[in-house]
Scaffold this motif. Sequence first.
Motif, PDB file in Angstrom:
ATOM      1  N   SER A 630     -40.482  79.140 -53.283  1.00 12.77           N
ATOM      2  CA  SER A 630     -41.003  77.803 -53.020  1.00 12.77           C
ATOM      3  C   SER A 630     -40.599  76.933 -54.208  1.00 12.77           C
ATOM      4  O   SER A 630     -40.217  77.460 -55.255  1.00 12.77           O
ATOM      5  CB  SER A 630     -42.518  77.850 -52.824  1.00 12.77           C
ATOM      6  OG  SER A 630     -43.090  78.582 -53.864  1.00 12.77           O
ATOM      7  N   PRO A 631     -40.658  75.620 -54.055  1.00 13.93           N
ATOM      8  CA  PRO A 631     -40.119  74.769 -55.103  1.00 13.93           C
ATOM      9  C   PRO A 631     -40.946  74.839 -56.381  1.00 13.93           C
ATOM     10  O   PRO A 631     -42.167  74.784 -56.338  1.00 13.93           O
ATOM     11  CB  PRO A 631     -40.181  73.365 -54.495  1.00 13.93           C
ATOM     12  CG  PRO A 631     -41.213  73.455 -53.429  1.00 13.93           C
ATOM     13  CD  PRO A 631     -41.174  74.854 -52.914  1.00 13.93           C
ATOM     14  N   ALA A 632     -40.230  74.947 -57.514  1.00 13.59           N
ATOM     15  CA  ALA A 632     -40.917  74.890 -58.802  1.00 13.59           C
ATOM     16  C   ALA A 632     -41.190  73.428 -59.108  1.00 13.59           C
ATOM     17  O   ALA A 632     -40.389  72.566 -58.783  1.00 13.59           O
ATOM     18  CB  ALA A 632     -40.024  75.497 -59.876  1.00 13.59           C
ATOM     19  N   TYR A 684     -29.234  67.035 -50.154  1.00 17.80           N
ATOM     20  CA  TYR A 684     -29.861  67.676 -51.302  1.00 17.80           C
ATOM     21  C   TYR A 684     -28.914  67.729 -52.506  1.00 17.80           C
ATOM     22  O   TYR A 684     -29.255  67.307 -53.607  1.00 17.80           O
ATOM     23  CB  TYR A 684     -30.328  69.083 -50.927  1.00 17.80           C
ATOM     24  CG  TYR A 684     -30.990  69.798 -52.077  1.00 17.80           C
ATOM     25  CD1 TYR A 684     -32.208  69.339 -52.598  1.00 17.80           C
ATOM     26  CD2 TYR A 684     -30.417  70.924 -52.651  1.00 17.80           C
ATOM     27  CE1 TYR A 684     -32.819  69.981 -53.663  1.00 17.80           C
ATOM     28  CE2 TYR A 684     -31.028  71.571 -53.706  1.00 17.80           C
ATOM     29  CZ  TYR A 684     -32.230  71.092 -54.215  1.00 17.80           C
ATOM     30  OH  TYR A 684     -32.826  71.737 -55.256  1.00 17.80           O
ATOM     31  N   LEU A 685     -27.714  68.250 -52.258  1.00 20.22           N
ATOM     32  CA  LEU A 685     -26.761  68.389 -53.347  1.00 20.22           C
ATOM     33  C   LEU A 685     -26.415  67.027 -53.950  1.00 20.22           C
ATOM     34  O   LEU A 685     -26.328  66.869 -55.175  1.00 20.22           O
ATOM     35  CB  LEU A 685     -25.494  69.078 -52.814  1.00 20.22           C
ATOM     36  CG  LEU A 685     -24.838  70.146 -53.665  1.00 20.22           C
ATOM     37  CD1 LEU A 685     -25.842  71.081 -54.313  1.00 20.22           C
ATOM     38  CD2 LEU A 685     -23.846  70.941 -52.830  1.00 20.22           C
ATOM     39  N   GLU A 686     -26.238  66.043 -53.096  1.00 14.12           N
ATOM     40  CA  GLU A 686     -25.929  64.701 -53.587  1.00 14.12           C
ATOM     41  C   GLU A 686     -27.093  64.142 -54.406  1.00 14.12           C
ATOM     42  O   GLU A 686     -26.911  63.471 -55.404  1.00 14.12           O
ATOM     43  CB  GLU A 686     -25.599  63.764 -52.430  1.00 14.12           C
ATOM     44  CG  GLU A 686     -24.299  64.082 -51.696  1.00 14.12           C
ATOM     45  CD  GLU A 686     -23.073  64.012 -52.603  1.00 14.12           C
ATOM     46  OE1 GLU A 686     -23.101  63.254 -53.598  1.00 14.12           O
ATOM     47  OE2 GLU A 686     -22.088  64.728 -52.319  1.00 14.12           O
ATOM     48  N   TRP A 705     -32.511  73.262 -61.942  1.00 13.90           N
ATOM     49  CA  TRP A 705     -31.572  74.364 -61.754  1.00 13.90           C
ATOM     50  C   TRP A 705     -32.178  75.512 -60.968  1.00 13.90           C
ATOM     51  O   TRP A 705     -31.553  76.092 -60.082  1.00 13.90           O
ATOM     52  CB  TRP A 705     -31.069  74.864 -63.109  1.00 13.90           C
ATOM     53  CG  TRP A 705     -29.740  74.269 -63.441  1.00 13.90           C
ATOM     54  CD1 TRP A 705     -29.468  73.362 -64.417  1.00 13.90           C
ATOM     55  CD2 TRP A 705     -28.513  74.513 -62.756  1.00 13.90           C
ATOM     56  NE1 TRP A 705     -28.142  73.021 -64.395  1.00 13.90           N
ATOM     57  CE2 TRP A 705     -27.532  73.715 -63.372  1.00 13.90           C
ATOM     58  CE3 TRP A 705     -28.150  75.305 -61.668  1.00 13.90           C
ATOM     59  CZ2 TRP A 705     -26.201  73.697 -62.952  1.00 13.90           C
ATOM     60  CZ3 TRP A 705     -26.826  75.292 -61.259  1.00 13.90           C
ATOM     61  CH2 TRP A 705     -25.869  74.496 -61.893  1.00 13.90           C
ATOM     62  N   LEU A 706     -33.387  75.826 -61.321  1.00 15.56           N
ATOM     63  CA  LEU A 706     -34.062  76.915 -60.617  1.00 15.56           C
ATOM     64  C   LEU A 706     -34.121  76.625 -59.124  1.00 15.56           C
ATOM     65  O   LEU A 706     -33.784  77.464 -58.290  1.00 15.56           O
ATOM     66  CB  LEU A 706     -35.479  77.090 -61.186  1.00 15.56           C
ATOM     67  CG  LEU A 706     -36.333  78.135 -60.478  1.00 15.56           C
ATOM     68  CD1 LEU A 706     -35.750  79.526 -60.650  1.00 15.56           C
ATOM     69  CD2 LEU A 706     -37.769  78.099 -61.003  1.00 15.56           C
ATOM     70  N   ASN A 707     -34.528  75.415 -58.790  1.00 11.94           N
ATOM     71  CA  ASN A 707     -34.671  75.064 -57.376  1.00 11.94           C
ATOM     72  C   ASN A 707     -33.335  75.033 -56.646  1.00 11.94           C
ATOM     73  O   ASN A 707     -33.204  75.535 -55.536  1.00 11.94           O
ATOM     74  CB  ASN A 707     -35.378  73.721 -57.241  1.00 11.94           C
ATOM     75  CG  ASN A 707     -36.853  73.826 -57.557  1.00 11.94           C
ATOM     76  OD1 ASN A 707     -37.449  74.887 -57.353  1.00 11.94           O
ATOM     77  ND2 ASN A 707     -37.440  72.759 -58.078  1.00 11.94           N
ATOM     78  N   LEU A 708     -32.359  74.433 -57.309  1.00 10.28           N
ATOM     79  CA  LEU A 708     -31.042  74.361 -56.682  1.00 10.28           C
ATOM     80  C   LEU A 708     -30.496  75.759 -56.425  1.00 10.28           C
ATOM     81  O   LEU A 708     -30.040  76.072 -55.326  1.00 10.28           O
ATOM     82  CB  LEU A 708     -30.070  73.586 -57.582  1.00 10.28           C
ATOM     83  CG  LEU A 708     -28.605  73.673 -57.139  1.00 10.28           C
ATOM     84  CD1 LEU A 708     -28.425  73.040 -55.780  1.00 10.28           C
ATOM     85  CD2 LEU A 708     -27.690  73.023 -58.166  1.00 10.28           C
ATOM     86  N   ALA A 709     -30.559  76.596 -57.425  1.00 15.77           N
ATOM     87  CA  ALA A 709     -29.997  77.939 -57.278  1.00 15.77           C
ATOM     88  C   ALA A 709     -30.731  78.718 -56.187  1.00 15.77           C
ATOM     89  O   ALA A 709     -30.123  79.427 -55.385  1.00 15.77           O
ATOM     90  CB  ALA A 709     -30.061  78.683 -58.611  1.00 15.77           C
TER      91      ALA A 709
END
Length: 915
Positions: A630-632, A684-686, A705-709
């Motif tokens: 889940s999102p940090a 999201y990436l943008e 970074w944690l969330n993206l990865a």
Amino acid sequence: MTDIPKVYSPETIEPSWAERWAAQELYRATGDPARRRFSLAIPPPNVTGSLHIGHMLEHTEIDILMRWHRMRGEDVLWLPGMDHASIATQMIVEREIGREALPALEGPDAMRRWQMEGQRLRLEMGREKFLERCWQWKEESGGTIRKQLVRLGASVDWSRERFTMDADYSRSVVEVFVRLYEEGLIYRGDYVVNWCPRCQTAVSDLEVVHEERAGHLWFIRYPFEDGSGSITVATTRPETLLGDTAVAVNPKDARYQKAAGRRVILPLMNRAIPVVADEMVDPEFGTGAVKVTPAHDPNDFEIAQRRHLPALRILDEEARMTAEAGPYRGLDRYAAREAVLRDLKAANLLEKTEDYVLSIGACQRCKSIVEPLLSKQWFMKMRPLAGPAIRAVEQGQISITPDHYRKIYLDWMNNIHDWCISRQLWWGHSIPAWTCNGCGELIVAREAPAECRRCRKNAFRQDPDVLDTWFSSGLWPFATLGWPEPTPDLIRFYPNDLMIMGFDILFFWGARMIMLGLKLTKNAPFRKLHIHALVRDAERQKMSKTKGNVIDPLEVTEKYGTDAVRFALAISAAPGTDIAFSTEKIESYRAFANKIWNAARFILMNLEKLPARIRDDLAQALEPKERSFSPAPNSEQLALADRWVFSRLAAVSGEIEAALAEYRFHEAAYLAYHFFWHEFCDWYLEWVKPEITRADSAESLSPAWLNLARAFQASLHLLHPFMPFITEELWHRLPREAADASISLAPFALAAEEALDREAEADFGVLRDLVVTARNAEADAGLQKQKPHARVASEETELIGLFETHRETVLRLAGLGGLEIERGKLPADVSGTVAGARFDFLLVDVRAVDHHAERARLEKEKDKLGEALARAEQQLSNEGFLRRAPREVVEGAERRRAELTDQLRKVAEALERLN
RNA sequence: AGGCCCGUAGCUCAGUCUGGUUAGAGCGCUACCUUGACACGGUAGAGGUCAACGGUUCGAGUCCGUUCGGGCCUACCA
């Protein structure tokens, strides 16, 4: 370091992963009782051929499901193997032998000549030697198929591979034959069967393909024996008259009341034969009188049984006339027809000839016209077996999907006929029946008998025939697991959970497996039977070598990558609809693979810039220990995007699982595709781009970074069943703690259900609308490059706050130079105002607006809105609607009316300003 | 002879079972964009009387009937 090419080249990674998966025995079923099991036996490909695109579709669908179930933590068994394809293999090996003997032959006739020569040489070399050649062929061809399966990444359990002629499997086949014989369900007898004069064997009804052909109906006079006139019969096959032993009429047919019981003279043969009465004769057809040829027509055979008529075989195994045909002896069936017609004409017994379209049966294998022929064969009684097989489907122990195949199955089952199971071939399972040389006693046994139970002699000859290949394939789901022995595998994995096959073998194989499974194991062989589509070419034509429109799976796989072909197949595989396939389709999903590759490239390249320590932290954080992400908590600007993407991941996972559970592969693949490309990449990436491209040296792993990865990894998991290779590769390129793991053994859905966040989705949606509105306005004004300033206004306080928080992101994504955020409405008299439902938007300082184009656009918009509004108003003014429609539908219409009215007003105002 | 399936954008198809926003997607097409993941890319756009007719319903692409067009399967009409 970052040596990631811009363009994804599947050929550089796919073969090595394929080999590693197989070598590591990654897909070996564990038998671990703590886990739920999921089992499926592969529809065994023929050893004769290599795999075609239809196989690839089948294996893609199966593999998607197997990988999905495995990723859900189940103990999955996908059992691979092949069948021996008795008749097809024998033909191929004969042709090979013929080719070796006559290497100089060429031209269109060569195949046929090789075949004939091979057939001759087979008899010359004898059974043992010929079978050696067959085994040799099986090793080569089977190896090719195995290689293809490995290359395509099929996640099968190679340690359990089976072949229908393995020693254990063959024992099961014998066991079944003996049991059914002892129960009276297998019997031997003289009946009219479909005989292929080319293959020199009997074939079952299913192996005969019917085709309409132009022919004739000949009317032939049979004079009464006493010289008082004649009776005329109509026939499509005059040459068979030589074997007639009666003429039949319907007992209720007034015209022939006096004929029945008298005798007629068979033309050309001058034999007296009776006129018999039989209900089977249709008075409406032809003359209402039919010639009866018991040895060469199944109907006539039945009449003969009832009326005690003799059967004369006038055609031999090669479809030449026998001695029974008197002067016509030795003629081919068609030459005989010419001769008979000529002689009938000469004798003035041919009354007339009519054109007639008839349905003619050809051998499925070699296309020769099959000959109905009386011969001694083995049969299986189907009625007693069909009953339980019908009930199992009707009562739901087995479900067949798509639903309409259920009806087709039941229809066929309800009209089933006995199955001719003996074949006059050598390659296959020998029939375990022996005849005593002394007294002729027939002994069916598991092993060769030592002495005759009747006369005590000890010399026997085994039945020379083999069993239909489908007899052995019919035992596939349980014989592969060791039946009749109660092996651990049989106990663990039988009945199978699922079977997937093409419609073309539903009767050949599916139906028979169900009957035999129920009979022998007291269990349905599988709980679910899914029928997949047929792969056709782009014009919806069937693919065939002669048409030259085949797509060779290995070829396109090498060219575009397995993942692209698989994905193209999966996303086209709507249940119940054939697939129009093309390389263009594959190309567009190669582009998708490239998109995934480049998203990863972007992430990985930036990851490289981070200090090693942070990457170690990330590796740890990517281990899905709690099996859910889940999102940090993150900065206000990024938190919304994080919450949104995890919410979408959770939702999409659920939707994909629901689709897969019902074999809606097209939907599942589309969901994964759309999510990854148009949500993860496009938004999201943008959104998070600036954060992760920042070059500053962070001290510790940032939530961004944690969330993206994690979101990226979770996306790979969702994609893995569809695109196993690229996902495995990229998964390994992410920082990992355990290098030897595989994404295919990791959990499917990584996003936690708690991540579902309606508020985040709604807020993100409004911001997305704002960005799109701005882009629209810029495009309309032809200002994409200029970065104009804009104003946005809303009456909702929360939106003001939302816009303020995400101002920078909106500016960047919309390509705006600046944004005024205001409370309230924007002045209606300013040109270029765009009104959304929840906010107004306006580009300021817009110089070069094309008034003409703008007006046209607005007019069109106005028409569209006007129509929609009219529809809503009409609905709402209808009393019946207000009274009877559900409340939420009425409310929806009211809301729509309000919105449309507002939008329409604003468009009208804008138009007015232009004028 | 019986039975089944299909007809929705230029092309290939979802959506029809369970009727209810302004009918979707991919490819193709048009315009603009070589923005530091990706031109196998990005942004925006054009394009549909849902085969025809009739019926049921407050309301039909969706349910029912008929017709036309295309495909398939089963069958022992000699």
